[in-house]
Design a protein around this motif. Structure first.
Motif, mmCIF file in Angstrom:
data_model
loop_
_atom_site.group_PDB
_atom_site.id
_atom_site.type_symbol
_atom_site.label_atom_id
_atom_site.label_comp_id
_atom_site.label_asym_id
_atom_site.label_seq_id
_atom_site.Cartn_x
_atom_site.Cartn_y
_atom_site.Cartn_z
ATOM 1 N N VAL A 156 0.832 -1.206 0.000
ATOM 2 C CA VAL A 156 0.000 0.000 0.000
ATOM 3 C C VAL A 156 0.868 1.258 0.000
ATOM 4 C CG1 VAL A 156 -1.625 1.349 1.408
ATOM 5 C CG2 VAL A 156 -2.008 -1.100 1.053
ATOM 6 N N VAL A 157 1.907 1.276 0.824
ATOM 7 C CA VAL A 157 2.792 2.447 0.895
ATOM 8 C C VAL A 157 3.502 2.661 -0.435
ATOM 9 C CG1 VAL A 157 4.903 3.336 1.970
ATOM 10 C CG2 VAL A 157 3.099 2.391 3.388
ATOM 11 N N ARG A 158 3.996 1.595 -1.048
ATOM 12 C CA ARG A 158 4.670 1.722 -2.345
ATOM 13 C C ARG A 158 3.711 2.229 -3.415
ATOM 14 N NH1 ARG A 158 9.894 -0.781 -3.313
ATOM 15 N NH2 ARG A 158 9.390 0.002 -5.360
ATOM 16 N N TYR A 159 2.488 1.682 -3.436
ATOM 17 C CA TYR A 159 1.505 2.124 -4.421
ATOM 18 C C TYR A 159 1.149 3.595 -4.196
ATOM 19 C CZ TYR A 159 -2.848 2.716 -6.935
ATOM 20 O OH TYR A 159 -3.829 3.192 -7.762
ATOM 21 N N ALA A 160 0.912 3.965 -2.945
ATOM 22 C CA ALA A 160 0.536 5.347 -2.646
ATOM 23 C C ALA A 160 1.664 6.321 -2.992
ATOM 24 C CB ALA A 160 0.160 5.475 -1.176
ATOM 25 N N SER A 161 2.916 5.941 -2.725
ATOM 26 C CA SER A 161 4.016 6.860 -3.018
ATOM 27 C C SER A 161 4.268 6.989 -4.516
ATOM 28 C CB SER A 161 5.287 6.431 -2.293
ATOM 29 O OG SER A 161 5.744 5.203 -2.785
ATOM 30 N N SER A 162 3.960 5.933 -5.282
ATOM 31 C CA SER A 162 4.119 6.066 -6.732
ATOM 32 C C SER A 162 2.936 6.787 -7.364
ATOM 33 C CB SER A 162 4.300 4.693 -7.377
ATOM 34 O OG SER A 162 3.102 3.951 -7.304
ATOM 35 N N ARG A 163 1.764 6.578 -6.794
ATOM 36 C CA ARG A 163 0.553 7.213 -7.332
ATOM 37 C C ARG A 163 0.430 8.674 -6.905
ATOM 38 N NH1 ARG A 163 -3.144 8.464 -10.320
ATOM 39 N NH2 ARG A 163 -5.287 7.783 -10.166
ATOM 40 N N PHE A 164 0.825 8.964 -5.677
ATOM 41 C CA PHE A 164 0.729 10.311 -5.119
ATOM 42 C C PHE A 164 2.081 10.737 -4.567
ATOM 43 C CE2 PHE A 164 -3.271 8.013 -4.322
ATOM 44 C CZ PHE A 164 -4.106 8.728 -5.150
ATOM 45 N N PRO A 165 3.034 11.100 -5.438
ATOM 46 C CA PRO A 165 4.374 11.455 -4.945
ATOM 47 C C PRO A 165 4.343 12.729 -4.105
ATOM 48 C CG PRO A 165 4.179 11.902 -7.301
ATOM 49 C CD PRO A 165 2.905 11.228 -6.879
ATOM 50 N N ALA A 166 5.254 12.784 -3.154
ATOM 51 C CA ALA A 166 5.373 13.959 -2.290
ATOM 52 C C ALA A 166 5.912 15.132 -3.095
ATOM 53 C CB ALA A 166 6.290 13.660 -1.119
ATOM 54 N N VAL A 167 5.446 16.306 -2.763
ATOM 55 C CA VAL A 167 5.891 17.518 -3.428
ATOM 56 C C VAL A 167 6.779 18.274 -2.449
ATOM 57 C CG1 VAL A 167 5.157 19.677 -4.490
ATOM 58 C CG2 VAL A 167 3.776 17.625 -4.780
ATOM 59 N N SER A 168 7.980 18.644 -2.891
ATOM 60 C CA SER A 168 8.895 19.364 -2.015
ATOM 61 C C SER A 168 8.428 20.802 -1.837
ATOM 62 C CB SER A 168 10.314 19.342 -2.587
ATOM 63 O OG SER A 168 10.370 20.098 -3.779
ATOM 64 N N ALA A 169 8.975 21.472 -0.831
ATOM 65 C CA ALA A 169 8.576 22.840 -0.529
ATOM 66 C C ALA A 169 8.865 23.784 -1.693
ATOM 67 C CB ALA A 169 9.285 23.326 0.737
ATOM 68 N N GLU A 170 9.995 23.574 -2.365
ATOM 69 C CA GLU A 170 10.327 24.468 -3.477
ATOM 70 C C GLU A 170 9.442 24.213 -4.689
ATOM 71 O OE1 GLU A 170 14.257 22.093 -5.064
ATOM 72 O OE2 GLU A 170 14.399 23.397 -3.317
ATOM 73 N N ASP A 171 8.973 22.970 -4.850
ATOM 74 C CA ASP A 171 8.087 22.659 -5.972
ATOM 75 C C ASP A 171 6.689 23.233 -5.774
ATOM 76 O OD1 ASP A 171 9.992 21.372 -7.411
ATOM 77 O OD2 ASP A 171 9.356 19.349 -6.855
ATOM 78 N N ARG A 172 6.289 23.449 -4.512
ATOM 79 C CA ARG A 172 4.951 23.988 -4.254
ATOM 80 C C ARG A 172 4.766 25.381 -4.845
ATOM 81 N NH1 ARG A 172 5.565 22.206 1.514
ATOM 82 N NH2 ARG A 172 4.953 20.038 1.406
ATOM 83 N N HIS A 173 5.868 26.101 -4.986
ATOM 84 C CA HIS A 173 5.798 27.474 -5.484
ATOM 85 C C HIS A 173 5.823 27.539 -7.001
ATOM 86 C CE1 HIS A 173 6.101 28.807 -1.386
ATOM 87 N NE2 HIS A 173 7.215 28.124 -1.231
ATOM 88 N N ARG A 174 6.177 26.428 -7.646
ATOM 89 C CA ARG A 174 6.180 26.396 -9.112
ATOM 90 C C ARG A 174 4.800 26.025 -9.616
ATOM 91 N NH1 ARG A 174 10.504 22.162 -10.046
ATOM 92 N NH2 ARG A 174 9.414 21.977 -12.009
ATOM 93 N N PRO A 175 4.423 26.509 -10.781
ATOM 94 C CA PRO A 175 3.114 26.134 -11.330
ATOM 95 C C PRO A 175 3.019 24.627 -11.549
ATOM 96 C CG PRO A 175 4.081 27.941 -12.583
ATOM 97 C CD PRO A 175 5.127 27.461 -11.616
ATOM 98 N N LYS A 176 1.821 24.072 -11.334
ATOM 99 C CA LYS A 176 1.603 22.641 -11.468
ATOM 100 C C LYS A 176 1.963 22.162 -12.872
ATOM 101 C CE LYS A 176 -1.861 19.089 -10.819
ATOM 102 N NZ LYS A 176 -3.225 18.779 -10.511
ATOM 103 N N ARG A 177 1.684 22.964 -13.862
ATOM 104 C CA ARG A 177 1.974 22.612 -15.251
ATOM 105 C C ARG A 177 3.464 22.321 -15.434
ATOM 106 N NH1 ARG A 177 3.557 26.526 -18.473
ATOM 107 N NH2 ARG A 177 2.565 28.063 -17.163
ATOM 108 N N ASP A 178 4.342 23.135 -14.833
ATOM 109 C CA ASP A 178 5.790 22.931 -14.963
ATOM 110 C C ASP A 178 6.232 21.637 -14.274
ATOM 111 O OD1 ASP A 178 5.865 25.311 -16.301
ATOM 112 O OD2 ASP A 178 6.705 26.469 -14.629
ATOM 113 N N ARG A 179 5.651 21.324 -13.106
ATOM 114 C CA ARG A 179 5.988 20.096 -12.406
ATOM 115 C C ARG A 179 5.573 18.870 -13.201
ATOM 116 N NH1 ARG A 179 3.174 20.905 -6.870
ATOM 117 N NH2 ARG A 179 1.974 22.303 -8.124
ATOM 118 N N GLU A 180 4.417 18.925 -13.855
ATOM 119 C CA GLU A 180 3.937 17.771 -14.616
ATOM 120 C C GLU A 180 4.827 17.528 -15.838
ATOM 121 O OE1 GLU A 180 -0.070 18.893 -15.454
ATOM 122 O OE2 GLU A 180 -0.814 18.153 -13.521
#
Length: 160
Positions: free
Chosen positions: A131-155
């Motif tokens: 479950v943990v492996r599936y959740a981490s691959s399906r919903f990866p953690a976002v770092s603090a610096e990535d939160r400030h970038r537009p979602k489009r750029d992260r994708e």
């Protein structure tokens, strides 16, 4: 004029207190990691020397060394990333339960419901890893610096 001076002084005090607090927290963090790593290594060496002194090594002993290895790896990963991988805690628990199961069966030579309970706990922990492996691959953690970038750029970057 006095209000601006007071606000500027408050901001300076706040910044100094925050920097000093961060210094104390990080110092405690690193000292604790070194202490935990040293104690884990020491316990592993003592266990190994006990095995050598005994003159024989059992599967229990080998699994105990694996537990020390996994704990050391956890300290190393936490030191490098500042993140505690939950999976490693589950691996340690599985190894400890496996060691308990082998010890119980080899010493008592009789199967009972305890064997079923421990086996069920190992299965439950293995499913938890899944479950943990599936959740981490399906919903990866976002770092603090990535939160400030537009979602489009992260994708776009994650597709590379």
């Amino acid at each position: 004029m006095i209000l601006r001076w007071a606000e500027a002084t408050r901001a300076k005090v706040h910044k100094a207190a925050e920097s000093l607090g961060n210094l104390f927290v990080e110092t405690f963090h690193y000292l604790s990691l070194f202490a935990i790593g040293a104690v884990t290594a020491w316990a592993g060496v003592v266990a190994f020397l006990g095995m050598v002194e005994k003159g024989s090594i059992s599967v229990d002993d080998i699994l105990l060394l694996f537990i020390y290895l996994e704990l050391g790896a956890m300290v190393g990963i936490y030191f490098k990333t500042n993140h505690m991988p939950v999976r490693f805690l589950i691996y340690v628990a599985i190894t400890a339960l496996t060691r308990l199961l082998i010890s119980d069966v080899s010493h008592h030579h009789r199967p009972d419901m305890g064997v079923v309970y421990i086996s069920g706990a190992i299965l439950l922990l293995a499913l938890a890893i899944l479950v943990v492996r599936y959740a981490s691959s399906r919903f990866p953690a976002v770092s603090a610096e990535d939160r400030h970038r537009p979602k489009r750029d992260r994708e776009v970057e994650s597709l590379d």
